[in-house]
Design a protein around this motif. Structure first.
Motif, PDB file in Angstrom:
ATOM      1  N   ARG A  89      17.274   8.672  55.061  1.00 46.45           N
ATOM      2  CA  ARG A  89      17.440   8.266  53.662  1.00 46.45           C
ATOM      3  C   ARG A  89      18.433   7.121  53.501  1.00 46.45           C
ATOM      4  O   ARG A  89      18.835   6.795  52.384  1.00 46.45           O
ATOM      5  CB  ARG A  89      17.930   9.462  52.837  1.00 46.45           C
ATOM      6  CG  ARG A  89      16.993  10.650  52.874  1.00 46.45           C
ATOM      7  CD  ARG A  89      17.579  11.872  52.181  1.00 46.45           C
ATOM      8  NE  ARG A  89      16.497  12.766  51.815  1.00 46.45           N
ATOM      9  CZ  ARG A  89      16.391  13.400  50.634  1.00 46.45           C
ATOM     10  NH1 ARG A  89      17.316  13.244  49.719  1.00 46.45           N
ATOM     11  NH2 ARG A  89      15.371  14.186  50.376  1.00 46.45           N
ATOM     12  N   SER A  90      18.855   6.560  54.615  1.00 47.33           N
ATOM     13  CA  SER A  90      19.862   5.493  54.533  1.00 47.33           C
ATOM     14  C   SER A  90      19.660   4.473  55.644  1.00 47.33           C
ATOM     15  O   SER A  90      18.926   4.718  56.603  1.00 47.33           O
ATOM     16  CB  SER A  90      21.263   6.100  54.664  1.00 47.33           C
ATOM     17  OG  SER A  90      21.468   6.546  55.985  1.00 47.33           O
ATOM     18  N   VAL A 114      21.988   3.853  50.689  1.00 48.98           N
ATOM     19  CA  VAL A 114      21.063   4.990  50.562  1.00 48.98           C
ATOM     20  C   VAL A 114      19.922   4.585  49.651  1.00 48.98           C
ATOM     21  O   VAL A 114      20.097   3.750  48.757  1.00 48.98           O
ATOM     22  CB  VAL A 114      21.729   6.250  49.954  1.00 48.98           C
ATOM     23  CG1 VAL A 114      22.616   6.930  50.972  1.00 48.98           C
ATOM     24  CG2 VAL A 114      22.482   5.922  48.687  1.00 48.98           C
ATOM     25  N   VAL A 116      17.601   5.462  46.680  1.00 43.89           N
ATOM     26  CA  VAL A 116      17.567   6.350  45.511  1.00 43.89           C
ATOM     27  C   VAL A 116      16.401   5.941  44.617  1.00 43.89           C
ATOM     28  O   VAL A 116      15.946   4.796  44.657  1.00 43.89           O
ATOM     29  CB  VAL A 116      18.883   6.303  44.705  1.00 43.89           C
ATOM     30  CG1 VAL A 116      20.058   6.755  45.554  1.00 43.89           C
ATOM     31  CG2 VAL A 116      19.121   4.927  44.122  1.00 43.89           C
ATOM     32  N   ALA A 127      18.625  10.710  45.735  1.00 41.61           N
ATOM     33  CA  ALA A 127      18.316  10.141  47.045  1.00 41.61           C
ATOM     34  C   ALA A 127      16.857  10.393  47.399  1.00 41.61           C
ATOM     35  O   ALA A 127      16.259  11.379  46.965  1.00 41.61           O
ATOM     36  CB  ALA A 127      19.211  10.758  48.105  1.00 41.61           C
TER      37      ALA A 127
END
Lengths: 145, 145, 145, 145
Positions: A89-90, A114, A116, A127
């Motif tokens: 997620r990043s 991240v 989102v 996220a």
């Protein structure tokens, strides 16, 4: 590490500098941000497209720069940025700012972003996975690989 | 840790925010810098006095912020800064930015400052001891203690 | 002229200044913008509410400042703003920036704002009447009066 | 009017824009300032040289821009600047910011700069004649011609 690298060159402007006649340091973070956007464009999927097409923004959760030598008004500098790490997620973007002539490092560090996106139902920002299209753009294949 | 703490309160302005409608992150570093100056003033020896009286500037060699929650246009926020470490030629200022109402942390981190001064003969800028007057202003006694 | 006036006081920060050690002039326009927002808030209808409730933004079509005396790092200054003219689709905000102590004028000028709103059908941004709610907030009665 | 013209091209960055997703207007003044410096460099006598060699700075006494159409995040724009008037102690720089593709004007206006220099005896900053070297650089001949 992805092969996509973005390097932008610029001259340090009067208005970039402070009464000590060196770059006012928050500007370095601004330039890292500019080059992060340029990096995404170079990969073929701009942050703007990412927002418009997928509703995904990539806010920064960590920003760190170490400063080695100052840059002065009129200096020609380069900002070199690339994705140095992909998470589910990043992603981490590494930045190196250096003097164009000598190559002397001015600052080095990274920003962690991240992914989102607003929840389709509640609209609440949360996220989300790094869009596969973004990974593909940087040719890093599947998450975790 | 020195007892001198500076807290500034402000409202997030339209122009502080980006198209995602949250604070454009380099502004947080600008605010940390503003509050570092306010902290020195509160201690009784401003960076400006330091420059004018001693020829000493305190450029940043390390800047790091972690971002917990975004701040939006119109939010009331606080920036709290204090010296968290004294070195012989450097000092570390810790910063915490939070929502004024809830106290929820927006960002936390630090900046490391070195003392530099032009060499009386060559005029070349170089690192120097933290002026005793600055230590005294923060009441931390002798270097190393 | 509307009776609502907003005056904000602030200290000129290190990062606001350039290598000439005076305020880098685009910052004055930033401060005028900040105080225009503060003025709207003081009138009781913030630009943010205006955008959220009515979809109306007030972009600037004209910005002019004359600079009388410089402000230096550490100076305490005031920005005084008020609406000096109402049009059917625009308003003019007058700004005066002065030294807090002496009252000496640093800069004087104005910004002209038009009301724009996305077309409900096409979504295209276009000029629109000044919302009556905004006029009411400033207590200037009907358009043209 | 001097024949020296400077045109800089750039892409509007995420961080240049506000929650309305258009350029936050004080940035236009920053870009006019950047291009004024570039113009001086192009003429062969940079503001920095002017400061270092002659102790002369050229602070702005008047800044005015009219905004025709907004520029959005990702737009490619051009800033075109040239000296449009020479006075004995001042000069006017005209600026036009336009969309790179269509040539549509985004903003037009000018900045007026006075020449100032510290008094050799008192050190007090005061207005001074435009250095002949600067006129020569722009090939405008003697003052008043």
């Amino acid at each position: 590490m992805s092969g996509v690298v973005s390097t932008i060159a610029q001259r340090v402007q009067f208005g970039d500098c402070d009464p000590a006649r060196i770059v006012y340091y928050p500007n370095y973070f601004r330039w890292c941000d500019v080059n992060t956007h340029t990096l995404f464009e170079k990969a073929g999927l701009s942050a703007r497209e990412l927002a418009d097409r997928f509703g995904v923004h990539t806010p920064i959760v960590d920003a760190h720069l170490e400063f080695r030598t100052p840059a002065k008004w009129g200096d020609d500098i380069e900002v070199r940025s690339e994705v140095s790490r992909w998470g589910s997620r990043s992603l981490t973007v590494s930045h190196r700012i250096s003097h164009a002539g000598s190559g002397d490092v001015i600052a080095e560090g990274h920003t962690v972003h991240v992914c989102v996106r607003p929840d389709p139902e509640t609209g609440k920002i949360g996220a989300c996975e790094v869009p596969q299209e973004l990974r593909d753009a940087f040719e890093v294949g599947e998450a975790g690989n």
